[in-house]
Write a protein that holds these residues in place. Structure first.
Motif, PDB file in Angstrom:
ATOM      1  N   GLN A 185       0.823  -1.208   0.000  1.00 16.59           N
ATOM      2  CA  GLN A 185       0.000   0.000   0.000  1.00 16.59           C
ATOM      3  C   GLN A 185       0.858   1.260   0.000  1.00 16.59           C
ATOM      4  N   ASP A 186       1.997   1.218   0.728  1.00 13.09           N
ATOM      5  CA  ASP A 186       2.898   2.374   0.738  1.00 13.09           C
ATOM      6  C   ASP A 186       3.464   2.644  -0.656  1.00 13.09           C
ATOM      7  N   LEU A 187       3.848   1.565  -1.371  1.00 16.32           N
ATOM      8  CA  LEU A 187       4.384   1.742  -2.719  1.00 16.32           C
ATOM      9  C   LEU A 187       3.320   2.278  -3.676  1.00 16.32           C
ATOM     10  N   ILE A 188       2.096   1.782  -3.535  1.00 11.04           N
ATOM     11  CA  ILE A 188       1.004   2.261  -4.396  1.00 11.04           C
ATOM     12  C   ILE A 188       0.708   3.732  -4.108  1.00 11.04           C
ATOM     13  N   LEU A 189       0.659   4.080  -2.836  1.00 12.90           N
ATOM     14  CA  LEU A 189       0.418   5.479  -2.462  1.00 12.90           C
ATOM     15  C   LEU A 189       1.567   6.364  -2.927  1.00 12.90           C
ATOM     16  N   PHE A 190       2.782   5.847  -2.833  1.00 12.06           N
ATOM     17  CA  PHE A 190       3.944   6.593  -3.327  1.00 12.06           C
ATOM     18  C   PHE A 190       3.754   6.963  -4.794  1.00 12.06           C
ATOM     19  N   MET A 191       3.334   6.010  -5.620  1.00 12.94           N
ATOM     20  CA  MET A 191       3.195   6.304  -7.037  1.00 12.94           C
ATOM     21  C   MET A 191       2.026   7.250  -7.302  1.00 12.94           C
ATOM     22  N   GLN A 192       0.952   7.131  -6.544  1.00 10.82           N
ATOM     23  CA  GLN A 192      -0.149   8.077  -6.690  1.00 10.82           C
ATOM     24  C   GLN A 192       0.335   9.509  -6.445  1.00 10.82           C
ATOM     25  N   ARG A 193       1.042   9.709  -5.316  1.00 12.11           N
ATOM     26  CA  ARG A 193       1.533  11.029  -4.969  1.00 12.11           C
ATOM     27  C   ARG A 193       2.582  11.514  -5.983  1.00 12.11           C
ATOM     28  N   HIS A 194       3.406  10.574  -6.428  1.00  5.72           N
ATOM     29  CA  HIS A 194       4.451  10.934  -7.390  1.00  5.72           C
ATOM     30  C   HIS A 194       3.834  11.483  -8.680  1.00  5.72           C
ATOM     31  N   MET A 195       2.793  10.853  -9.159  1.00 12.13           N
ATOM     32  CA  MET A 195       2.151  11.334 -10.386  1.00 12.13           C
ATOM     33  C   MET A 195       1.478  12.679 -10.154  1.00 12.13           C
ATOM     34  N   SER A 196       0.820  12.817  -9.017  1.00 11.13           N
ATOM     35  CA  SER A 196       0.091  14.057  -8.748  1.00 11.13           C
ATOM     36  C   SER A 196       1.034  15.250  -8.610  1.00 11.13           C
ATOM     37  N   TYR A 197       2.099  15.121  -7.785  1.00  8.52           N
ATOM     38  CA  TYR A 197       2.986  16.247  -7.520  1.00  8.52           C
ATOM     39  C   TYR A 197       3.923  16.554  -8.676  1.00  8.52           C
ATOM     40  N   ASN A 198       4.063  15.595  -9.600  1.00  7.43           N
ATOM     41  CA  ASN A 198       4.895  15.835 -10.774  1.00  7.43           C
ATOM     42  C   ASN A 198       4.043  16.177 -12.003  1.00  7.43           C
ATOM     43  N   ALA A 199       2.751  16.397 -11.793  1.00  9.87           N
ATOM     44  CA  ALA A 199       1.838  16.788 -12.877  1.00  9.87           C
ATOM     45  C   ALA A 199       1.957  15.848 -14.069  1.00  9.87           C
ATOM     46  N   ASN A 200       1.827  14.546 -13.797  1.00  7.05           N
ATOM     47  CA  ASN A 200       1.958  13.544 -14.853  1.00  7.05           C
ATOM     48  C   ASN A 200       0.876  13.763 -15.929  1.00  7.05           C
ATOM     49  N   PRO A 201       1.272  13.861 -17.200  1.00  2.00           N
ATOM     50  CA  PRO A 201       0.301  14.173 -18.262  1.00  2.00           C
ATOM     51  C   PRO A 201      -0.713  13.057 -18.529  1.00  2.00           C
ATOM     52  N   TYR A 202      -0.405  11.824 -18.052  1.00  2.00           N
ATOM     53  CA  TYR A 202      -1.337  10.717 -18.280  1.00  2.00           C
ATOM     54  C   TYR A 202      -2.379  10.603 -17.165  1.00  2.00           C
ATOM     55  N   LEU A 203      -2.243  11.403 -16.148  1.00  2.00           N
ATOM     56  CA  LEU A 203      -3.180  11.383 -15.031  1.00  2.00           C
ATOM     57  C   LEU A 203      -4.360  12.310 -15.344  1.00  2.00           C
ATOM     58  N   GLU A 204      -5.571  11.788 -15.227  1.00  2.00           N
ATOM     59  CA  GLU A 204      -6.769  12.551 -15.577  1.00  2.00           C
ATOM     60  C   GLU A 204      -7.634  12.829 -14.353  1.00  2.00           C
ATOM     61  N   ASP A 205      -8.367  13.955 -14.412  1.00  2.00           N
ATOM     62  CA  ASP A 205      -9.392  14.214 -13.419  1.00  2.00           C
ATOM     63  C   ASP A 205     -10.620  13.394 -13.774  1.00  2.00           C
ATOM     64  N   ARG A 259      -7.835   9.357 -12.228  1.00  2.00           N
ATOM     65  CA  ARG A 259      -7.761   8.040 -12.856  1.00  2.00           C
ATOM     66  C   ARG A 259      -6.605   8.035 -13.850  1.00  2.00           C
ATOM     67  N   VAL A 260      -6.058   6.822 -14.069  1.00  2.00           N
ATOM     68  CA  VAL A 260      -4.967   6.636 -15.011  1.00  2.00           C
ATOM     69  C   VAL A 260      -5.087   5.229 -15.562  1.00  2.00           C
ATOM     70  N   ASP A 261      -4.613   5.033 -16.768  1.00  2.00           N
ATOM     71  CA  ASP A 261      -4.630   3.698 -17.356  1.00  2.00           C
ATOM     72  C   ASP A 261      -3.873   2.739 -16.452  1.00  2.00           C
ATOM     73  N   VAL A 262      -4.504   1.602 -16.090  1.00  2.00           N
ATOM     74  CA  VAL A 262      -3.896   0.699 -15.113  1.00  2.00           C
ATOM     75  C   VAL A 262      -2.581   0.120 -15.619  1.00  2.00           C
ATOM     76  N   ASP A 263      -2.469  -0.135 -16.927  1.00  2.00           N
ATOM     77  CA  ASP A 263      -1.215  -0.668 -17.465  1.00  2.00           C
ATOM     78  C   ASP A 263      -0.096   0.373 -17.386  1.00  2.00           C
ATOM     79  N   TYR A 264      -0.445   1.621 -17.615  1.00  2.00           N
ATOM     80  CA  TYR A 264       0.564   2.677 -17.506  1.00  2.00           C
ATOM     81  C   TYR A 264       1.019   2.823 -16.052  1.00  2.00           C
TER      82      TYR A 264
END
Length: 336
Positions: A170-190, A205-210
């Motif tokens: 869960q920590d690793l999953i949360l890490f990646m969620q925060r990483h995408m959000s704070y780095n303004a990942n272009p594949y992350l959608e509202d 939301r984001v493509d699960v494979d990505y």
């Protein structure tokens, strides 16, 4: 001769003692012991008196027969022992050695041979901290694990080969969620209001494979849909939905500066680094990656960071080339 009863002298041919009348008889002396011979032969015995004219034969010795019996018994016993031990040939020279008779070094169970260690294959990818691109890429990777307020970070213990507990996953999953959000990942959608998942409170939301491709790129792991479905996240129709706590305050991020790399072979390197804390709070998206490739003094000035080391750490990373042929790193282990 003399009377055997009264001792009077009497004629040699007298039948009775002339003095006491006792009948006279001859007293043959016992023959002297004869020497033992290997074959029976007749031994003459001297006559004791005038009327004894018989020739006696010495009795046969029992010693040779006893020796033969002893030898026969020994042969019989040896033959039986041969049958018991599986040696049907009486004169078979093969000798069965018991455990008690074996030397100490062979009687004990043989030790399992120790397999020689596999020699380390020198890495085909070389890392040079004097090369700006290598230095920058390592700093960016390590900094990624220390820039967030929640989830996995550089002070956690991690080893890719060890089985992760549910909290670690869960920590690793949360890490990646925060990483995408704070780095303004272009594949992350509202999540649009028209999306049924919006009614459940999901905001991103984001493509699960990505999402799994990022996990593989950063830590070399991927997760099943079931593992990704934790509190505040869910997989639906190929999309990974989660609730992003936008606006949540976070501490000033630390910045990693790699000080040394040690080749462990097979493109795996041990990395030592120092952590510095900027004096101003900026989200990762506001910091250019080029800044993390500057010399230490210039980097700290650009970040407004103190020259005091917050703490030091070590990590192990795997070096690789990405799809564009650029050097990249994947975390293998964090901490000792």
């Amino acid at each position: 001769m003399f009377c055997q009863h009264c001792g009077a002298r009497v004629p040699d041919d007298a039948k009775f003692c002339t003095k006491c009348g006792t009948p006279l008889r001859s007293a043959a002396p016992q023959p002297a012991p004869q020497p033992v011979v290997t074959a029976p032969e007749k031994v003459p015995v001297n006559p004791v008196n005038s009327y004894s004219d018989q020739t006696h034969t010495a009795p046969k010795s029992k010693a040779p027969m006893a020796a033969l019996v002893t030898i026969a018994a020994a042969v019989f016993i040896i033959g039986i022992a041969g049958l018991v031990t599986g040696g049907f040939g009486l004169f078979d020279s093969t000798r069965v050695t018991t455990v008690e008779e074996q030397p100490a070094d062979t009687a004990s169970e043989a030790e399992t041979p120790v397999e020689p260690e596999t020699p380390v294959t020198p890495s085909s990818i070389t890392i040079d901290l004097n090369r700006t691109s290598d230095y920058q890429e390592l700093n960016v990777l390590i900094t990624s694990f220390c820039e967030l307020a929640s989830g996995f970070n550089v002070q956690d213990h991690f080893n890719r080969d060890e089985e992760l507990s549910v909290p670690q996953q869960q920590d690793l999953i949360l890490f990646m969620q925060r990483h995408m959000s704070y780095n303004a990942n272009p594949y992350l959608e509202d999540v649009d209001a028209s999306d049924p998942m919006a009614e459940l409170g999901y905001t991103k939301r984001v493509d699960v494979d990505y999402f799994n491709s990022l996990m593989s790129r950063y830590v070399g792991l991927t997760f099943t849909d079931q593992q990704l479905t934790t509190g505040g996240s869910e997989v639906r129709d190929g999309w990974y939905y989660y609730i992003d706590n936008e606006g949540t305050s976070y501490p000033i991020q630390n910045v990693a500066v790699v000080t040394s790399v040690t080749d462990q072979g097979n493109n795996r390197y041990e990395v030592a680094f120092n952590m510095y804390k900027p004096t101003t709070s900026r989200i990762p998206a506001e910091i250019s990656q080029d800044t993390l490739g500057l010399p230490l003094t210039d980097m700290l000035d650009a970040l407004g960071a103190s020259s005091n080391v917050v703490y030091s750490g070590t990590a192990i990373v795997d070096a690789r080339y990405d799809d564009d042929g650029n050097l990249a790193f994947t975390l293998y282990q964090m901490g000792a």
